[in-house]
Write a protein that holds these residues in place. Structure first.
Motif, short mmCIF file in Angstrom:
data_model
loop_
_atom_site.label_atom_id
_atom_site.label_comp_id
_atom_site.label_asym_id
_atom_site.label_seq_id
_atom_site.Cartn_x
_atom_site.Cartn_y
_atom_site.Cartn_z
N ALA A 283 0.84 -1.20 0.00
CA ALA A 283 0.00 0.00 0.00
C ALA A 283 0.88 1.25 0.00
CB ALA A 283 -0.91 -0.01 1.23
N ALA A 284 0.30 2.36 -0.40
CA ALA A 284 1.06 3.60 -0.61
C ALA A 284 1.78 4.09 0.63
CB ALA A 284 0.14 4.69 -1.16
N VAL A 285 1.10 4.17 1.76
CA VAL A 285 1.73 4.74 2.96
C VAL A 285 2.91 3.89 3.43
CG1 VAL A 285 1.35 5.35 5.38
CG2 VAL A 285 -0.35 5.99 3.66
N PRO A 286 2.77 2.56 3.56
CA PRO A 286 3.94 1.77 3.97
C PRO A 286 5.09 1.81 2.96
CG PRO A 286 1.94 0.50 4.27
CD PRO A 286 1.56 1.76 3.54
N VAL A 287 4.78 1.86 1.68
CA VAL A 287 5.83 1.94 0.66
C VAL A 287 6.53 3.29 0.74
CG1 VAL A 287 6.27 1.98 -1.83
CG2 VAL A 287 4.79 0.22 -0.85
#
Length: 184
Positions: A97-101
């Motif tokens: 997902a965007a936030v963890p990446v």
């Protein structure tokens, strides 16, 4: 002091295997397919830890004595490097997902800055550094690395596959340590 690899780095590589590569519960290929995102994240992060391990080892081999600033810089680098498994786990557990990446990119960015700081303090202690500006702008590979990681933080909110392509391409810059001079 004879420079050698800290035990924390030795343990980190082995810890990855035990912490993140758990066998699937089932017996089918489909069950194995469920852990592919984790395996991909593991491969990328393991590659980064391995690259840092080799370069850190080579950097410390060039040191005859360790000064206080270098110890603190090394501690800072080890702190940020120790966050790589956390960021890896979060990214892979969320299906990238965007936030963890984005966080993963931030961790790589901070780890790279900390490693460059360590490299600069060691070179400064050895009398090999002209100025901070010369070091920061003189090494294209370092500059490209830090810039690439900085770009991945916001890019993760737009297109995650491009971010992982940047991570892989950036890792290729570092697979072979420098032969002469410092080992960053």
């Amino acid at each position: 002091m004879t420079a050698s690899l800290p035990s924390s780095c030795k343990l980190k590589i082995g810890w990855y295997v035990n912490k993140y590569l758990e066998a699937p519960e089932g017996k089918s290929w489909r069950d194995l397919g469920a852990v592919i995102p984790t395996f991909i994240g593991y491969i990328i992060s393991y590659t980064y830890v391995g690259i840092y391990w080799v370069n850190h080892h080579r950097l410390l081999q060039s040191v005859e004595t360790i000064k206080g600033r270098s110890l603190w810089a090394n501690l800072l680098w080890m702190f940020f490097a120790s966050l790589i498994p956390f960021a890896t786990a979060w990214a892979s557990n969320t299906g990238f997902a965007a936030v963890p990446v984005s966080l993963y990119g931030g961790v790589l960015f901070l780890t790279a800055i900390a490693y460059q700081t360590l490299d600069m303090t060691i070179r400064h202690a050895k009398g090999q550094m002209d100025s901070l500006w010369t070091v920061a702008t003189g090494d294209r590979r370092n500059l490209l690395t830090v810039t690439s990681y900085a770009v991945t933080v916001p890019l993760a909110y737009i297109y995650v596959p491009a971010v992982y392509l940047i991570y892989v391409l950036t890792a290729f810059l570092w697979i072979f340590p420098e032969v002469e001079g410092h080992a960053s």
